[in-house]
Enzyme design. Structure first.
Site, PDB file in Angstrom:
ATOM      1  N   LYS A 152       0.844  -1.200   0.000  1.00  0.00           N
ATOM      2  CA  LYS A 152       0.000   0.000   0.000  1.00  0.00           C
ATOM      3  C   LYS A 152       0.879   1.251   0.000  1.00  0.00           C
ATOM      4  CE  LYS A 152      -3.705  -2.616   0.687  1.00  0.00           C
ATOM      5  NZ  LYS A 152      -3.061  -3.931   0.925  1.00  0.00           N
ATOM      6  N   LYS A 187      -8.175   0.816   3.949  1.00  0.00           N
ATOM      7  CA  LYS A 187      -7.364  -0.361   3.659  1.00  0.00           C
ATOM      8  C   LYS A 187      -6.348  -0.590   4.772  1.00  0.00           C
ATOM      9  CE  LYS A 187      -7.385   0.224  -1.402  1.00  0.00           C
ATOM     10  NZ  LYS A 187      -6.505   0.365  -2.596  1.00  0.00           N
ATOM     11  N   ARG A 237      -5.399  -5.739 -12.988  1.00  0.00           N
ATOM     12  CA  ARG A 237      -4.104  -6.233 -12.526  1.00  0.00           C
ATOM     13  C   ARG A 237      -3.168  -6.292 -13.735  1.00  0.00           C
ATOM     14  NH1 ARG A 237      -1.811  -9.416  -8.617  1.00  0.00           N
ATOM     15  NH2 ARG A 237      -2.688  -7.762  -7.290  1.00  0.00           N
ATOM     16  N   ARG A 251     -10.570  -7.353 -13.340  1.00  0.00           N
ATOM     17  CA  ARG A 251     -11.309  -8.083 -12.316  1.00  0.00           C
ATOM     18  C   ARG A 251     -12.544  -7.269 -11.955  1.00  0.00           C
ATOM     19  NH1 ARG A 251      -6.280  -8.390  -8.304  1.00  0.00           N
ATOM     20  NH2 ARG A 251      -6.448  -6.166  -8.777  1.00  0.00           N
ATOM     21  N   ARG A 259     -15.357  -4.710  -3.907  1.00  0.00           N
ATOM     22  CA  ARG A 259     -14.031  -5.288  -4.046  1.00  0.00           C
ATOM     23  C   ARG A 259     -14.006  -6.228  -5.249  1.00  0.00           C
ATOM     24  NH1 ARG A 259     -13.274  -8.092   1.606  1.00  0.00           N
ATOM     25  NH2 ARG A 259     -15.366  -8.756   0.976  1.00  0.00           N
ATOM     26  N   ASP A 299      -2.046  -2.641  -9.476  1.00  0.00           N
ATOM     27  CA  ASP A 299      -3.498  -2.554  -9.611  1.00  0.00           C
ATOM     28  C   ASP A 299      -3.867  -1.136 -10.019  1.00  0.00           C
ATOM     29  OD1 ASP A 299      -3.615  -5.177  -8.779  1.00  0.00           O
ATOM     30  OD2 ASP A 299      -4.044  -4.667  -6.689  1.00  0.00           O
ATOM     31  N   GLU A 307      -2.271  -0.020  -6.064  1.00  0.00           N
ATOM     32  CA  GLU A 307      -1.292  -0.754  -5.267  1.00  0.00           C
ATOM     33  C   GLU A 307      -0.152  -1.226  -6.149  1.00  0.00           C
ATOM     34  OE1 GLU A 307      -2.893  -3.962  -2.973  1.00  0.00           O
ATOM     35  OE2 GLU A 307      -4.582  -2.782  -2.213  1.00  0.00           O
ATOM     36  N   ASN A 309       2.117  -4.545  -5.970  1.00  0.00           N
ATOM     37  CA  ASN A 309       2.250  -5.829  -5.298  1.00  0.00           C
ATOM     38  C   ASN A 309       3.595  -6.455  -5.642  1.00  0.00           C
ATOM     39  OD1 ASN A 309      -0.687  -6.468  -4.175  1.00  0.00           O
ATOM     40  ND2 ASN A 309      -0.900  -5.470  -6.167  1.00  0.00           N
TER      41      ASN A 309
END
Length: 338
Positions: A152, A187, A237, A251, A259, A299, A307, A309
């Site tokens: 994050k 978050k 993603r 997604r 979400r 993301d 984000e 990742n």
């Protein structure tokens, strides 16, 4: 350790995957399995272990050095085919040889693919992998960067690409941000796969009680972001290998949910990158390369970075099945030093 230090051979580069126990991996969805299969297709020996199998030994009676070791198993993986409804998994889908204790220098690459949480055990594993990296082993992703890039907080390095965001522990600051933006998302900084992410309204009852709860009575910082209504069209993603975007999956949230994470029921869709998304990737690429972040998933929601990742990014299975892109094979082909 009793095993001899064999060193790296001149043959195919062995690949070690540090991951959750293989019996707990879902081969139809797990990116780690996709990468192991791709390495095997490339003729590279594949080994697997958990973080608990890593160790280090000082050598006071020798040259004053140290050794980083692993108790690992060589694994053979059965081939899989993508069908209309998903990946077809044979039974059994893997076989393991007897475990062996080997120096980490035996491996051409060590993949740190343990799923979060980034807890004490995870952090100590990265310190042990530091020892291997200093001995010349290529660790993916770089252990020091795994510690430094909270998924994050790391995005805040590129805050101009994000939706309005604040990280804070104080309820007053968080409540003021919510009052300014109306609809917000909370978050937890250590969360994964959408767990603990909450959509809240400044006008809704109980906001301060919620903020007290998620901050542990102002003891833990959380991220609060302006809610992006465009999330209803999906959260994209994008998978970057050595800074280059090789594939993406959209997604879409299920009905009644904001979400979009696949782990909470989001539906994967084939997608292409927009020019804005390509610009985001191009801006991130130099920093990712400089800090040894070889395999990364970002993301993006409605053209805004959400984000970065770096621990064990997922999405390869969906990109390969929906987009027809051999992303795992392309990743292995780009390994440094092969």
């Amino acid at each position: 350790m009793n095993a001899p230090a064999t060193g790296r051979s001149s043959g195919p580069s062995p690949q070690l995957f540090v991951a959750d126990p293989i019996a707990r991996l879902n081969p139809a969805k797990d990116t780690t399995v996709a990468l192991m299969q791709a390495a095997q297709r490339a003729g590279l020996p594949v080994w697997i272990c958990t973080p608990a199998d890593l160790s280090a030994e000082a050598e006071p009676g020798g040259n004053g050095g140290h050794g980083a070791w692993v108790r690992a198993c060589r694994v053979s993986l059965a081939p899989m085919q993508a069908g209309a409804g998903g990946w077809e998994v044979p039974d059994p889908w893997y076989t393991l040889e007897a475990s062996r204790t080997l120096p980490l220098e035996s491996f051409g690459h060590v993949w740190m693919r343990k799923d979060p949480p980034v807890d004490e055990a995870y952090l100590y594993a990265t310190h042990l992998l530091d020892l291997a990296e200093r001995a010349g082993v290529r660790v993916l992703n770089r252990p020091s960067s795994l510690r430094a890039w909270n998924e994050k907080l790391g995005a805040l390095r590129f805050s101009h690409l994000m939706a309005p965001s604040l990280v804070a522990s104080r309820v007053e600051a968080l409540a003021a941000f919510a009052a300014e933006h109306g609809e917000v998302v909370l978050k937890p900084l250590g969360g994964r796969a959408g767990q603990g992410v909450v959509h809240a309204s400044a006008a809704g009852p109980g906001l301060r009680a919620l903020l007290e709860l998620v901050t542990g009575q102002e003891q833990l910082p959380v991220m609060i972001q302006a809610f992006l209504p465009g999330v209803s069209a999906g959260d994209k993603r994008i998978l970057l290998v050595d800074g280059e975007p090789l594939g993406a999956v959209n997604r879409r949230p299920r009905a009644g949910e904001f979400r979009s994470n696949l782990a909470v029921g989001g539906a994967p869709e084939a997608t292409e990158l927009s020019e804005a998304e390509r610009r985001i990737c191009a801006e991130l690429a130099p920093a990712l390369r400089a800090e040894g972040l070889f395999f990364v998933g970002i993301d993006v929601i409605d053209g805004r970075l959400s984000e970065i990742n770096v621990t064990s990014p997922t999405g390869v299975r969906e990109v390969e099945r929906l987009g027809g892109i051999p992303l795992a094979d392309q990743t292995i082909a780009r390994l440094p030093g092969l």
